[in-house]
Design an enzyme around this catalytic site. Sequence first.
Site, short mmCIF file in Angstrom:
data_model
loop_
_atom_site.label_atom_id
_atom_site.label_comp_id
_atom_site.label_asym_id
_atom_site.label_seq_id
_atom_site.Cartn_x
_atom_site.Cartn_y
_atom_site.Cartn_z
N THR A 16 0.75 -1.23 0.15
CA THR A 16 -0.02 -0.02 0.00
C THR A 16 0.75 1.09 0.03
O THR A 16 0.45 2.26 -0.68
CB THR A 16 -0.94 -0.18 1.18
OG1 THR A 16 -1.76 -1.03 1.13
CG2 THR A 16 -1.76 1.24 1.33
N THR A 95 1.59 -4.50 4.09
CA THR A 95 1.36 -4.77 5.73
C THR A 95 0.73 -6.22 5.77
O THR A 95 1.03 -6.48 6.89
CB THR A 95 0.77 -3.81 6.40
OG1 THR A 95 -0.64 -3.78 5.62
CG2 THR A 95 1.24 -2.50 6.32
N1 ASP Z 1 -2.70 -5.54 0.66
C1 ASP Z 1 -1.59 -4.51 1.02
C2 ASP Z 1 -0.20 -5.53 1.10
O1 ASP Z 1 -0.11 -6.17 1.96
C3 ASP Z 1 -1.91 -3.98 2.09
C4 ASP Z 1 -0.75 -2.95 2.77
O2 ASP Z 1 0.18 -2.76 2.43
O3 ASP Z 1 -1.31 -2.28 3.83
O4 ASP Z 1 0.23 -5.30 0.04
#
Ligand code: ASP
Length: 331
Positions: A16, A95
């Site tokens: 993200t 994340t």
């Molecule tokens: N779906 C995303 C990922 O893990 C969520 C994020 O980065 O917060 O790439």
Amino acid sequence: MAYTKPKIVILATGGTIAGSIDTSVATTGYTAGVVSADALIQAVPQIKNLAKISTQQIANIDSSNMTDEIQLKLAKEINKLFTSGIDGIVITHGTDTMEETAYFLNLTIKSNKPVVLVGAMRPSTAMSADGPKNLYNAVALAADTLSKDRDVMVAMNDKIQSARGVVKTHCLNVDAFSSPNFGDLGYITDGQVFFCNNITKKTQKKSPFDVSKLTELPKVDILYTYSNDGGAVAAKAFVADGAKGLVIAGSGSGNIHQNQKKVLKELLKEGVNIAISSRVVAGRVVVSKADAKLGFISAEDLNPQKARILLALALTKTNNPKKIQEYFLKY
Ligand code: ASP
């Protein structure tokens, strides 16, 4: 003597923090992993005051699609960079599986220099995006002399967590990470690093896992325990598909529905290694003496997704459940 800035490499993998959508109001529905590493650092030119920065794009994915291949590539690249005079590494990462990559690197990096993972809960296009500040903090942490001799770390929302302890505990909030069994390692304020907790499970240099020649890892899958688990078909299916190890997300302190357990006992006899973790967020799994004798391994305080990482690495060295249990007690 003139102060020379530490040399930090930012390895970008997507997430993200590198996400984008056409409206600044949106914090969901965006595409993760589209913005490049160089564009990310352009949003935080202040990091150049903290360190001499270079970047490498390792991948650009939504981390829910993380693979063994990318994790192996990261570990090998970091081990190589640390032999070439680099002082610290920052990895931008989604994340969703950040805790898994952090723990994988904790087990495979052969250096006491800082490795910090960072991400964002809001895409780069969002109003009040959290990525730039998180990245600034992560570089400050990787550049700090106090960060040596520690576990791989995660820097999110001004907090520092250890790879061993950190868990994603909120799906959407910017305060998405905590360490239920360990507590925060510290915090970062305006680029200043404060450690308040030295708890660490391992010394990186003692890590027994050498991935330098590995191109893949033994297949390990995760099996959930739940009420009314009828035929336990999933366990058999995983093994039929080539799983060499299974991690059970047990209930409570590692309990397993009797239907599932019956099947697992048969699989133990076939030589499948089975580590029992828990679907509960904090605490530790207890395996009875009788079950340990059958070959069940306690994942101790590791959650299922981290237990999967350790079991896969352990299986690169041994199939003996007693030896694997020792790894779980140690790392
Ligand atoms: N779906 C995303 C990922 O893990 C969520 C994020 O980065 O917060 O790439």
